[in-house]
Design a protein around this motif. Structure first.
Motif, mmCIF file in Angstrom:
data_model
loop_
_atom_site.group_PDB
_atom_site.id
_atom_site.type_symbol
_atom_site.label_atom_id
_atom_site.label_comp_id
_atom_site.label_asym_id
_atom_site.label_seq_id
_atom_site.Cartn_x
_atom_site.Cartn_y
_atom_site.Cartn_z
ATOM 1 N N GLN A 26 0.809 -1.224 0.000
ATOM 2 C CA GLN A 26 0.000 0.000 0.000
ATOM 3 C C GLN A 26 0.841 1.272 0.000
ATOM 4 O OE1 GLN A 26 -2.669 -0.300 3.363
ATOM 5 N NE2 GLN A 26 -4.062 -1.711 2.316
ATOM 6 N N LYS A 27 2.006 1.228 0.658
ATOM 7 C CA LYS A 27 2.748 2.473 0.882
ATOM 8 C C LYS A 27 4.134 2.525 0.239
ATOM 9 C CE LYS A 27 0.398 3.138 5.317
ATOM 10 N NZ LYS A 27 0.567 3.224 6.790
ATOM 11 N N GLY A 28 4.624 1.401 -0.285
ATOM 12 C CA GLY A 28 5.976 1.392 -0.811
ATOM 13 C C GLY A 28 6.990 1.253 0.303
ATOM 14 N N TYR A 29 8.244 1.019 -0.082
ATOM 15 C CA TYR A 29 9.268 0.723 0.929
ATOM 16 C C TYR A 29 9.513 1.886 1.890
ATOM 17 C CZ TYR A 29 13.659 -0.455 3.157
ATOM 18 O OH TYR A 29 14.621 -0.695 4.108
ATOM 19 N N ASP A 30 9.798 3.055 1.354
ATOM 20 C CA ASP A 30 10.183 4.180 2.212
ATOM 21 C C ASP A 30 9.072 4.608 3.161
ATOM 22 O OD1 ASP A 30 12.790 4.416 1.294
ATOM 23 O OD2 ASP A 30 12.247 5.772 -0.339
ATOM 24 N N ASN A 31 7.830 4.587 2.698
ATOM 25 C CA ASN A 31 6.714 5.075 3.507
ATOM 26 C C ASN A 31 6.087 4.010 4.398
ATOM 27 O OD1 ASN A 31 6.874 7.718 2.457
ATOM 28 N ND2 ASN A 31 5.703 7.117 0.649
ATOM 29 N N ALA A 32 6.442 2.762 4.183
ATOM 30 C CA ALA A 32 5.892 1.691 5.015
ATOM 31 C C ALA A 32 6.378 1.854 6.457
ATOM 32 C CB ALA A 32 6.309 0.328 4.473
ATOM 33 N N PHE A 49 12.250 -7.084 14.699
ATOM 34 C CA PHE A 49 13.660 -6.923 14.327
ATOM 35 C C PHE A 49 14.506 -8.100 14.800
ATOM 36 C CE2 PHE A 49 12.372 -2.337 14.163
ATOM 37 C CZ PHE A 49 12.499 -2.235 12.784
ATOM 38 N N HIS A 50 14.036 -8.794 15.832
ATOM 39 C CA HIS A 50 14.695 -10.033 16.263
ATOM 40 C C HIS A 50 14.607 -11.077 15.157
ATOM 41 C CE1 HIS A 50 16.006 -13.289 18.874
ATOM 42 N NE2 HIS A 50 14.890 -13.951 18.617
ATOM 43 N N TYR A 51 13.461 -11.122 14.478
ATOM 44 C CA TYR A 51 13.258 -12.095 13.403
ATOM 45 C C TYR A 51 13.961 -11.711 12.103
ATOM 46 C CZ TYR A 51 9.400 -13.699 16.411
ATOM 47 O OH TYR A 51 8.655 -14.153 17.462
ATOM 48 N N PHE A 52 13.964 -10.411 11.778
ATOM 49 C CA PHE A 52 14.432 -9.988 10.455
ATOM 50 C C PHE A 52 15.680 -9.103 10.456
ATOM 51 C CE2 PHE A 52 9.856 -10.802 9.912
ATOM 52 C CZ PHE A 52 9.916 -11.738 8.900
ATOM 53 N N GLY A 53 16.063 -8.576 11.576
ATOM 54 C CA GLY A 53 17.248 -7.728 11.626
ATOM 55 C C GLY A 53 16.916 -6.272 11.420
ATOM 56 N N ASN A 54 16.315 -5.955 10.263
ATOM 57 C CA ASN A 54 15.931 -4.573 9.971
ATOM 58 C C ASN A 54 14.845 -4.565 8.880
ATOM 59 O OD1 ASN A 54 17.331 -4.777 7.378
ATOM 60 N ND2 ASN A 54 19.225 -4.474 8.514
ATOM 61 N N GLN A 57 15.968 -6.015 5.345
ATOM 62 C CA GLN A 57 16.036 -7.474 5.268
ATOM 63 C C GLN A 57 14.642 -8.097 5.265
ATOM 64 O OE1 GLN A 57 18.712 -9.232 4.545
ATOM 65 N NE2 GLN A 57 19.826 -7.293 4.480
ATOM 66 N N MET A 58 13.715 -7.487 5.987
ATOM 67 C CA MET A 58 12.344 -7.975 5.990
ATOM 68 C C MET A 58 11.720 -7.822 4.595
ATOM 69 S SD MET A 58 9.108 -6.921 8.411
ATOM 70 C CE MET A 58 9.423 -5.188 8.174
ATOM 71 N N PHE A 59 11.941 -6.688 3.953
ATOM 72 C CA PHE A 59 11.398 -6.431 2.615
ATOM 73 C C PHE A 59 11.954 -7.438 1.610
ATOM 74 C CE2 PHE A 59 11.396 -4.267 -1.507
ATOM 75 C CZ PHE A 59 10.094 -3.792 -1.579
ATOM 76 N N LEU A 60 13.253 -7.666 1.644
ATOM 77 C CA LEU A 60 13.880 -8.602 0.705
ATOM 78 C C LEU A 60 13.418 -10.041 0.981
ATOM 79 C CD1 LEU A 60 17.506 -7.132 0.589
ATOM 80 C CD2 LEU A 60 15.672 -6.826 -1.089
#
Length: 207
Positions: A26-32, A49-54, A57-60
């Protein structure tokens, strides 16, 4: 890298994935907002962040997850025993339309990722898209009856021309979607236009 997340029970994984896909689509990467994601998923920001780091990394991870799920469903449906090249490509387009209806949110996220301008993820996404294209084109060509193509032309060059044609068609539609306020892709229009190219390419390259 994502073993902690993948060790969660499926229901919790699905909640987090669905919340993140919705926010990014809905918002794109920067605005999410990761705050919105954890609120929707019902977990703490620390756990996310424990699961994905940042966020990156979550987006990828989500991009890989969505592409792998769609690819798995696609190859379950396509008939790779069909040896006619253009029949198989037509079949692939129709299956994509079927999957679009079944997984609209996943496709929306993938489309937004393809259109993403953020410098933080753009290079990685472009690399992943190129790798996926090479893998999928290789699979789509497996077992094709190349004897139907003209003998007076280099088959590798023919396949490159056909591939470039449909890549360019996709690029044009993605650009139109990127410039439109809704980022909507008109898949029915793409099918009709692709059919016109099929007719021309068959007359040109088949015996």
């Amino acid at each position: 890298m994502f073993s902690k997340f993948l060790n969660l029970d499926q229901e919790k994984q699905d909640r987090i994935i669905n919340a993140a896909i919705k926010e990014f689509a809905q918002k794109g990467y920067d605005n999410a907002s990761t705050n919105e994601i954890v609120k929707e998923a019902g977990i703490s920001k620390g756990l996310l962040f424990h699961y994905f780091g940042n966020k990156k990394q979550m987006f990828l991870f989500l991009f890989d997850y969505c592409c792998e799920l769609i690819a798995e469903q696609f190859y379950q449906r396509i008939d790779l025993t069909e040896k006619d090249f253009f029949t198989r490509i037509r079949q692939a387009i129709l299956i994509k339309m079927e999957l679009l209806t079944t997984y609209p949110e996943l496709f929306k996220f993938i489309e937004e990722a393809y259109l993403e301008d953020s410098s933080e993820v753009r290079v990685e996404i472009e690399k992943k898209v190129k790798e996926l294209s090479n893998i999928n084109f290789g699979k789509i060509y497996e077992g094709i009856d190349f004897s139907k193509f003209r003998d007076d032309m280099d088959i590798k060059k023919i396949l490159k021309i056909i591939t470039w044609t449909f890549e360019k068609l996709s690029e044009e539609e993605l650009l139109k979607a990127k410039l439109s306020p809704t980022h909507q892709i008109d898949y029915e229009k793409i099918i009709l236009e692709a059919e016109e190219y099929f007719e021309i390419l068959m007359k040109t390259f088949y015996k």
